[in-house]
Scaffold this active site. Structure first.
Site, short mmCIF file in Angstrom:
data_model
loop_
_atom_site.label_atom_id
_atom_site.label_comp_id
_atom_site.label_asym_id
_atom_site.label_seq_id
_atom_site.Cartn_x
_atom_site.Cartn_y
_atom_site.Cartn_z
N CYS A 130 -9.27 -13.85 5.71
CA CYS A 130 -7.98 -14.46 4.86
C CYS A 130 -7.20 -15.29 5.73
O CYS A 130 -6.53 -16.21 5.23
CB CYS A 130 -7.23 -13.44 4.40
N GLY A 156 -12.32 -9.07 -9.71
CA GLY A 156 -12.30 -7.86 -9.07
C GLY A 156 -12.18 -7.69 -7.42
O GLY A 156 -11.80 -8.76 -6.81
N CYS A 198 -0.54 -6.52 -5.87
CA CYS A 198 -1.98 -7.05 -5.28
C CYS A 198 -2.33 -8.41 -5.63
O CYS A 198 -2.15 -8.81 -6.70
CB CYS A 198 -3.12 -6.12 -5.57
#
Length: 394
Positions: free
Chosen positions: A82, A115, A213
């Site tokens: 990330c 997902g 999230c």
């Protein structure tokens, strides 16, 4: 640090959900062209290219760059989870400050699948296996959850147990993110939500709900980094200076802190310490921050580790509105990863773009008044942290 790297131009494309996004090379082309146009240079001026992405075949950076030009310059593909985009920026800054290049392009892009994130290569050692063993090794009740939300659900548990914070405190971060994103045309999720909406959304792991999230999204962002002499010679902007920057990875001490539930705070704190030491600037001087809010607990923990509020006071910091407009420091005016979106390779470069606009006074309705310093925080699991301090200069 030599002190000679400047952000001459930035660009990005609106982030999108996987179903609505263009192919990665098209998104990257849009971001690169926007950054070049903003800088006022053509691609032929660029001497090195750093292309960041996580999910893609090798040399995807070349394909993306070739849509803009084929000039024979080095194109280096970067993957640091990330923190990939900020790692590309870190490399670009180093190239300019060292004198290896005068004008460098850094860009990041990502096409995400719907997902939760999971391993792509299952026939070889998983680079996150060590992290998974350290973070939550004793939390068998969370074992069925995907790794990333599990790490931060455990961090939330540790914080609530030590300092008495409530789930509502974490939910308020998501509410704030949507308020900020409402003014950002590049953000994916711009509709307002309430604390009740956040808490009643589907449970992902522990106290973490879906609206706490960062969702899988796609996008691209880019920046042109130049030396000051080069900028002056070519009539480019040199009003946003990378004053200090640090990248850190794990140490035994940091791993022990992670084992206790404090996800990455050890290496974040060290990166922040280095930046404050390099620059002579303290956290109390910084009016705007783009930080890595992949999950609400990470934002809350980061307030304290960056020194924006003392340890154990994040709940009061949030309740008092000190993390938003009119408060102590505006955090994630873009809407952050929670609302703007989190295409892994693009995230760090998008943070750079937002803070550059803020320092230039070009952020429109999300402008932070009087912003002359800006801090960027980007985390990659496995692990790496990049913290960058920008300053506005005459």
């Amino acid at each position: 640090m030599g002190g000679g790297a400047y952000v001459a131009g930035v660009g990005m494309v609106p982030f999108a959900t996987p179903k609505k996004a263009d192919p990665y090379d098209v998104m990257a082309e849009g971001a690169i062209k926007a950054a070049l146009a903003d800088a006022g240079v053509d691609y032929g001026t660029v001497q090195q290219v750093y292309a960041g992405y996580v999910f893609g075949d090798s040399t995807s950076g070349q394909l993306a760059a070739y849509r803009v030009g084929m000039t024979g310059v080095p194109v280096i593909n970067v993957n640091n989870n990330c923190s990939t985009g900020s790692t590309a920026l870190w490399l670009a800054r180093q190239a300019v400050e060292s004198g290896a290049a005068d004008c460098v392009l850094a860009f990041g892009f990502e096409t995400m699948r719907p997902g939760a994130l999971d391993a792509v290569w299952t026939d070889r050692p998983n680079p996150l296996s060590r992290l998974n063993e350290i973070v939550g090794v004793e939390r068998g009740d969370y074992a069925s959850a995907p790794p990333a939300p599990r790490w931060f659900a455990i961090a939330a548990d540790a914080y609530m147990e030590k300092y008495g914070a409530t789930p509502e405190t974490f939910a308020a971060i998501s509410v704030k993110a949507r308020k900020h994103a409402a003014n950002n045309p590049y953000a994916v999720f711009r509709d307002p939500i309430t604390i009740d909406d956040v808490l009643s959304s589907p449970t992902i792991c522990g106290m973490l709900t879906k609206l706490q999230c960062a969702p899988p999204t796609c996008g691209a962002a880019a920046a042109v980094i130049c030396g000051k002499d080069f900028a002056r010679k070519h009539g480019l902007r040199a009003d946003v200076h990378i004053r200090a920057q640090a990248m850190t990875t794990d140490t035994p001490e940091a791993e022990e802190r992670d084992r206790q539930g404090w996800a990455w705070t050890g290496i974040v704190g060290e990166a922040a310490r280095q930046v404050y030491e390099q620059s002579g600037i303290g956290p109390e001087d910084i009016p705007v921050v783009e930080l890595h809010d992949c999950f609400t607990p990470n934002e809350l923990l980061t307030y304290e580790v960056l020194g924006l509020t003392p340890e154990g006071t994040a709940e009061k910091f949030i309740a008092d509105g000190d993390n938003t407009y009119g408060g102590r420091v505006v955090t994630n005016p873009s809407g952050g990863l929670l609302s703007k979106g989190h295409p892994l390779g693009a995230t760090g470069m998008a943070q750079c773009a937002e803070l550059t606009w803020q320092l230039r006074g070009e952020a429109g309705p999300r402008q932070v008044e009087g912003a002359n310093l800006a801090l960027q925080h980007n985390v990659g699991g496995g692990s790496s942290v990049v913290v960058t301090l920008y300053e506005k200069v005459a």
